[in-house]
Design an enzyme around this catalytic site. Structure first.
Site, PDB file in Angstrom:
ATOM      1  N   LEU A 118       0.983  -1.356   0.001  1.00 21.37           N
ATOM      2  CA  LEU A 118      -0.391  -0.222   0.359  1.00 21.37           C
ATOM      3  C   LEU A 118       1.012   1.246   0.046  1.00 21.37           C
ATOM      4  CD1 LEU A 118      -3.180   1.025   0.045  1.00 21.37           C
ATOM      5  CD2 LEU A 118      -2.799   1.056   2.467  1.00 21.37           C
ATOM      6  N   ASP A 119       2.392   1.522   0.777  1.00 26.80           N
ATOM      7  CA  ASP A 119       2.700   2.514   0.610  1.00 26.80           C
ATOM      8  C   ASP A 119       4.336   2.088  -0.203  1.00 26.80           C
ATOM      9  OD1 ASP A 119       4.672   0.706   2.054  1.00 26.80           O
ATOM     10  OD2 ASP A 119       4.649   1.615   3.645  1.00 26.80           O
ATOM     11  N   ALA A 120       4.094   1.701  -1.136  1.00 25.54           N
ATOM     12  CA  ALA A 120       5.387   1.831  -2.725  1.00 25.54           C
ATOM     13  C   ALA A 120       4.626   2.673  -2.916  1.00 25.54           C
ATOM     14  CB  ALA A 120       4.790   0.044  -2.992  1.00 25.54           C
TER      15      ALA A 120
END
Lengths: 76, 130
Positions: free
Chosen positions: A56-58
């Site tokens: 999700l935070d890539a």
């Protein structure tokens, strides 16, 4: 040029933060809901949440890097 | 409570760190073929990913089990916020303090490490201890 770069950085950081916030809220909510429904599955669910959090935070992480480049190199 | 919950999941943090550092060093050596500055910048770009990510993984598993579900989620939010802040501070510090910097090497290595980090979590998952 500097103003445009700063506006671009603000849009990147703002939209990245918004998207990550929504995604993590959904993820955390589902984790709580599933842990309450099936407490014995909580460790496995935490592992799956951890994997999804990484995915999700890539994109926001790369966005942070590009935004810092715009702020400190292009506009700086 | 803490002792019993710690025994639930064993985090392969050291294995992840070793693989990620090996990838960072390999990418740095490849960028070193272009110039010394590019190799150095690539190494810094890799470190900007590895350090906050290791912190996130360590912090995420501080609380485990269904009884501590709300603390688990709160801890995850805090860990993610600190991870993003550490990444932003790392990039800002590099762009301010490291005067000649090879930006493509820095950002490319960082982006490759972000993708590799996600893939590593899929391939080497935390194991449940019996």
């Amino acid at each position: 040029m500097e103003t445009i770069a700063l506006i671009a950085a603000a849009i990147i950081l703002g939209s990245g933060a918004l998207a990550t916030g929504i995604g993590f809220a959904l993820l955390g909510g589902k984790l709580l809901e599933s842990s309450a429904r099936q407490p014995e599955m909580a460790p496995q669910l935490q592992t799956k949440t951890f994997i999804m959090a990484g995915l999700l935070d890539a994109v926001p992480m790369i966005g942070v890097g590009i935004a810092m480049y715009l702020i400190f190199v292009v506009a700086g | 409570m803490t002792r019993s919950t710690k025994a639930i999941i064993r985090l392969p943090l050291l294995k992840w760190l070793v693989i990620e550092m090996a990838a960072v060093i390999t990418l740095s050596l490849l960028w070193l073929l272009e110039s010394r500055l590019a190799g150095y910048s690539a190494f810094i770009g890799g470190l900007i990913f590895v350090i906050p990510n290791a912190y996130f993984a360590h912090r995420m598993y501080r609380y485990q089990g269904a009884r501590q579900a709300s603390m688990m989620v709160g801890n995850m939010f805090r860990a993610e916020g600190i991870k993003l802040a550490l990444t932003a501070v790392g990039f800002a510090a590099v762009f301010i303090l490291m005067e000649p910097v090879h930006v493509p090497a820095l950002l490319f290595t960082f982006a490759v490490m972000v993708v590799l980090g996600g893939a590593l979590r899929f391939l080497i998952q935390p194991k449940r201890q019996l």
